[in-house]
Design a protein around this motif. Structure first.
Motif, mmCIF file in Angstrom:
data_model
loop_
_atom_site.group_PDB
_atom_site.id
_atom_site.type_symbol
_atom_site.label_atom_id
_atom_site.label_comp_id
_atom_site.label_asym_id
_atom_site.label_seq_id
_atom_site.Cartn_x
_atom_site.Cartn_y
_atom_site.Cartn_z
ATOM 1 N N GLY A 150 0.844 -1.180 0.000
ATOM 2 C CA GLY A 150 0.000 0.000 0.000
ATOM 3 C C GLY A 150 0.883 1.235 0.000
ATOM 4 N N VAL A 151 0.564 2.215 -0.837
ATOM 5 C CA VAL A 151 1.373 3.430 -0.949
ATOM 6 C C VAL A 151 0.478 4.652 -0.776
ATOM 7 N N LEU A 152 0.885 5.542 0.132
ATOM 8 C CA LEU A 152 0.207 6.825 0.287
ATOM 9 C C LEU A 152 1.137 7.938 -0.167
ATOM 10 N N ALA A 153 0.600 8.854 -0.952
ATOM 11 C CA ALA A 153 1.330 10.036 -1.395
ATOM 12 C C ALA A 153 0.522 11.261 -0.998
ATOM 13 N N ASN A 154 1.117 12.128 -0.183
ATOM 14 C CA ASN A 154 0.421 13.303 0.325
ATOM 15 C C ASN A 154 -0.907 12.933 0.985
ATOM 16 N N GLY A 155 -0.916 11.825 1.726
ATOM 17 C CA GLY A 155 -2.101 11.412 2.466
ATOM 18 C C GLY A 155 -3.141 10.675 1.658
ATOM 19 N N GLN A 156 -2.887 10.468 0.353
ATOM 20 C CA GLN A 156 -3.854 9.815 -0.522
ATOM 21 C C GLN A 156 -3.327 8.462 -0.983
ATOM 22 N N LEU A 157 -4.189 7.449 -0.964
ATOM 23 C CA LEU A 157 -3.806 6.140 -1.469
ATOM 24 C C LEU A 157 -3.612 6.169 -2.979
#
Length: 391
Positions: A228-235
Motif C-alpha cells: 500500500g502506498v500513500l502520497a500526500n495522504g492519498q492512497l
C-alpha cells in the motif's frame, strides 16, 4: 525538467462544501485543538467560511468546544477539537477462511473487534456474516446506527479478472462482482472498498506508525505480500484498484529469479515449516518457534533477506517514500528480524543524509491491521480533502 509541487489547499465558493468540511476537520485533527483564525490561516479559507463550517460541524456533533486559549489582548479564542463519539466507522476484512470486523470512533480508537469463521466464500455466506457482525458491533457498544459514517470493506486482490488471477491467496467467487454496490445495498451505508494492503497502510496512517507521515509505503503480510502506498495522504489505487500487487514481481533469491510472494509471505513461510505442522500457523506459534530458534524458520528468514532487499530497492526508487513500513499478520519479533536482515540499497533515492525517518521500520497496528484499516478508510475520507495542484 519543470517540477510542480502539490499541496492541499482550501477554497471558498469555487470548491464544494464537502471539500471544505474535510479541510477543516483535517486541520483540527492534525492540530488537536484549534481556533477559527488558526484554521483559516492553515487552510486558506476565509474566517467567515470557517465559522459557517464550524457551526455545521458542531450541529452534526463531529467537533466540540474545548475551552479557550489564553490571549494577551481581547477575548481568548474558542478552541475546537474532534468529538470522538461524534461518528463511528465500521471496518470489515473478508479473508478466504474468516470475516473480521472492527468499529472505531472518530478519533481512531477501537471500540469493538470480532472474528467469525467463514465456511464458504460465496456472496450469501459472506454477506450474512458481515451483517451479523455489524449488528453485534452496534449492540455491544450501544452506538446508534445514525452515528455510523460508513463502512470500509477489505478483500484480497487483485480486483476483477486480470492476468495474475487464480492464485491461492485470492478470494474465490468474487471476480465478477462489484463489492462496492453489493455491500452498500446490504449494509445501507456508504461503503469504501480497498485491497488488504491499502487498508493496512491506512490503519497505520490513522492510528499507527505513520500518523504524522504523509508519503510512505507499507509492505503487508496477509496470506501473500501486498503493498500500500500513500502520497500526500492519498492512497495510490491504480486504474482498477490493483496498484501494489508487488507479490508478483520477479526478485533474486538464492541464485534464481522468483515472484516475491514465493520467497517472502506467510504462505512461503508455511511451506518452509510443513515439517513442523501442516495446519495454518497462528502468530503465537510462529513467535514461539522464533524464540526457540527453530532451524526451518531461521533458514527461511535468512533466505528472505535477499528478495526483500530487492523489493525495498524497487519501492524506494519508484515511489520515493518518506519511509517503508513492514507489518501485517506476522509476529513483531519476526518482522524485526526481517528488517535487521535487509541490506538497504545504496543506489536508492532514499539513501540521503537529511533523512528524518528510518528507511525501513515496523508497523504498530498488529494482527487486525487490515480490518482496522478498513474502518480507517471511512475516517480518512471524512478528514482528508482532495489534492489540488498549485503552480
Amino acid at each position: 525538467m519543470t517540477v510542480r509541487l502539490l499541496k492541499i489547499v482550501g477554497a471558498n465558493a469555487e470548491r464544494s462544501r464537502s471539500h471544505n468540511r474535510q479541510m477543516v476537520l483535517g486541520r483540527i485533527r492534525a492540530g488537536g485543538r484549534m481556533g477559527r483564525a488558526e484554521i483559516a490561516r492553515a487552510s486558506g479559507l476565509s474566517t467567515q467560511a470557517v465559522s459557517n463550517i464550524i457551526a455545521d460541524l458542531l450541529e452534526d456533533g463531529l467537533i466540540l468546544e474545548q475551552g479557550r486559549r489564553a490571549s494577551t489582548r481581547g477575548q481568548p479564542p474558542v478552541q475546537y477539537g474532534l468529538n470522538a463519539q461524534g461518528g463511528y466507522a465500521f471496518g470489515v476484512e473478508v479473508r478466504p477462511d474468516a470475516v473480521l470486523a472492527a468499529l472505531i470512533d472518530f478519533a481512531g480508537e477501537t471500540v469493538f473487534t470480532d472474528r467469525r469463521p467463514l465456511p464458504a466464500s460465496d456472496r450469501d455466506t459472506v454477506t450474512a456474516r458481515v451483517k451479523a457482525l455489524k449488528s453485534a458491533a452496534l449492540r455491544r457498544t450501544g452506538v446508534s446506527p445514525d452515528r455510523l459514517l460508513g463502512a470500509g470493506l477489505v478483500m484480497p486482490g487483485p480486483f476483477g479478472a486480470t492476468g495474475i488471477t487464480g492464485h491461492e491467496t485470492e478470494l474465490s467467487g468474487w471476480a465478477n462482482v462489484d463489492p462496492h454496490a453489493w455491500f452498500s445495498d446490504a449494509l445501507d451505508l456508504p461503503v469504501f472498498v480497498e485491497n488488504d494492503a491499502n487498508a493496512a497502510a491506512m490503519a497505520e496512517r490513522v492510528s499507527g506508525a505513520a500518523m504524522e507521515v504523509d508519503s510512505f509505503a507499507y509492505l503487508y503480510f496477509g496470506a501473500g505480500l501486498g503493498l500500500g502506498v500513500l502520497a500526500n495522504g492519498q492512497l495510490i489505487a491504480g486504474a482498477y484498484g490493483n496498484a501494489g500487487e508487488i507479490g508478483h514481481i520477479p526478485v533474486p533469491c538464492a541464485g534464481k529469479t522468483v515472484p516475491l510472494e514465493e520467497a517472502v509471505s506467510r504462505l512461503s513461510l508455511q511451506r518452509a515449516l510443513t515439517g513442523v505442522t501442516a495446519a495454518p500457523l497462528q502468530q503465537e506459534t510462529l513467535a514461539e518457534l522464533f524464540a526457540a530458534e527453530d532451524p526451518a524458520l531461521m533458514a527461511w528468514l535468512d533466505r528472505a533477506a535477499e528478495p526483500l532487499s530487492a523489493a525495498i530497492e524497487i519501492i524506494e526508487n519508484i515511489f520515493d517514500p518518506q519511509t517503508v513500513i513492514l507489518g501485517g499478520a506476522m509476529p513483531d519479533n519476526l518482522l524485526d528480524r526481517l528488517i535487521m536482515g535487509v541490506d538497504l540499497p545504496k543506489r536508492s533515492v532514499a539513501n540521503r543524509p537529511d533523512r528524518a525517518l528510518p528507511r525501513l521500520t515496523r508497523g504498530t497496528s498488529g494482527r487486525m491491521t487490515a480490518t482496522l484499516g478498513a474502518a480507517a478508510l471511512v475516517i480518512n475520507r471524512a478528514v482528508t480533502p482532495s489534492i489540488a495542484a498549485v503552480p
